[in-house]
Design a protein around this motif. Sequence first.
Motif, PDB file in Angstrom:
ATOM      1  N   SER A  35     -11.004   5.621 -18.120  1.00  0.00           N
ATOM      2  CA  SER A  35     -11.017   5.839 -16.670  1.00  0.00           C
ATOM      3  C   SER A  35      -9.861   6.762 -16.281  1.00  0.00           C
ATOM      4  O   SER A  35      -8.881   6.913 -17.027  1.00  0.00           O
ATOM      5  CB  SER A  35     -10.892   4.507 -15.917  1.00  0.00           C
ATOM      6  OG  SER A  35     -12.018   3.695 -16.159  1.00  0.00           O
ATOM      7  N   GLN A  37      -7.248   8.165 -12.992  1.00  0.00           N
ATOM      8  CA  GLN A  37      -6.669   8.132 -11.661  1.00  0.00           C
ATOM      9  C   GLN A  37      -6.241   9.552 -11.315  1.00  0.00           C
ATOM     10  O   GLN A  37      -5.428  10.147 -12.039  1.00  0.00           O
ATOM     11  CB  GLN A  37      -5.480   7.173 -11.615  1.00  0.00           C
ATOM     12  CG  GLN A  37      -5.867   5.719 -11.859  1.00  0.00           C
ATOM     13  CD  GLN A  37      -4.680   4.783 -11.801  1.00  0.00           C
ATOM     14  OE1 GLN A  37      -3.531   5.200 -11.765  1.00  0.00           O
ATOM     15  NE2 GLN A  37      -4.968   3.485 -11.796  1.00  0.00           N
ATOM     16  N   SER A  42      -6.847  14.854  -1.775  1.00  0.00           N
ATOM     17  CA  SER A  42      -8.135  14.181  -1.977  1.00  0.00           C
ATOM     18  C   SER A  42      -9.310  15.044  -1.530  1.00  0.00           C
ATOM     19  O   SER A  42     -10.389  14.980  -2.132  1.00  0.00           O
ATOM     20  CB  SER A  42      -8.156  12.843  -1.232  1.00  0.00           C
ATOM     21  OG  SER A  42      -7.920  13.027   0.147  1.00  0.00           O
ATOM     22  N   GLN A  61     -10.604   6.985  -9.728  1.00  0.00           N
ATOM     23  CA  GLN A  61      -9.932   6.609  -8.495  1.00  0.00           C
ATOM     24  C   GLN A  61      -9.140   7.819  -7.997  1.00  0.00           C
ATOM     25  O   GLN A  61      -8.510   8.523  -8.799  1.00  0.00           O
ATOM     26  CB  GLN A  61      -8.964   5.443  -8.720  1.00  0.00           C
ATOM     27  CG  GLN A  61      -9.631   4.100  -8.972  1.00  0.00           C
ATOM     28  CD  GLN A  61      -8.597   3.023  -9.199  1.00  0.00           C
ATOM     29  OE1 GLN A  61      -7.945   2.959 -10.238  1.00  0.00           O
ATOM     30  NE2 GLN A  61      -8.419   2.163  -8.204  1.00  0.00           N
TER      31      GLN A  61
END
Length: 345
Positions: A35, A37, A42, A61
């Motif tokens: 995964s 981050q 954004s 994320q």
Amino acid sequence: MTQVIIAIDCMGGDFGPSVTIPAVKKALLAHPKVSFQLFGDSQLINQELNHHRVKSQSQIQIFQSEDDVKMDDPPALALKNKKKSSMRLALEAVRDGRANACVSAGNTGALMGISRFILKMLPGIDRPAIISAIPTLINDHVYLLDLGANVECDEKRLAQFAIMGNELAKCLDNIEEPTVGLLNVGEEEIKGHEKLRKASELIGSLDSMNYAGFVEGNKIFSGDYQVVVTDGFTGNNVLKASEGLSHYLSIKIKKAFERNWWTRLCGLLAKPVIGAFKAEINPEKYNGACLIGLRGIVIKSHGSANINATFCAIEEAVQQSHEKLPQKIRDQLERASGKLSDASA
């Protein structure tokens, strides 16, 4: 933490999310269980995720940063005034145990300074070193350190480098006893300045170290060594000279085959060989230098790295995370602590 999570400084480097996001997509395909981050703007990150049709949203994320560390920012300024930068937030994720490793193509000095402040050093290490693989004639590559973080080094620090490089080669290349050499102007024990001779004695006294003594510059690429230790001034010059030579050879070979119709015909016949040669010495393949000696994993990608090169840096972070490299280095440092303490006395 069983699942590997990589923190990405998406705003670092020359290209930001336009390179980091497609590299992350490539890494998701290669490592379905890893995964990510993503730290940065954004809005820009989401635009790139949509543009490249990244579908593995459950493995991603996004964390909004409030500032970016510029490539020309002084390290002290980045550390003091940019506490919500994508670089710092990514490093804090590693410190807090929310991520296993950080990858950044940002300002090297700032990354070094913030990493030291946020993650701290492993016990027994004075300063981090920069280590990376470079190609050799056999055995694929050799790990060279330090590549610029420590311009001047005493015998104790060079011995620390040897321990860290030795553990990295064992973990990443599955080599039981890597051959370690200390870069010098000659192989004889009497060569070099006093610090080098003392460093050689100290490294040679370390347990579980397959130390081969001094190595000359022309032997770095031979494949006879898995780790070559030097100070940051020398190591950085070796790296830059190697990159320059690689570029020089590529240009010279291209020009040689473009001289006339006969050489162009020869070039067509030799194209597969030339392609294989370029692929072997391509710097992209070796992108991803480790800031070794910290309590967490930090991988420095080249500021001008493209998608493939950035993917290689992420691969390095994933592999070191699986191997839990900092803990293994810490264990070896504890075993050598007595001899290192005697050297500093």
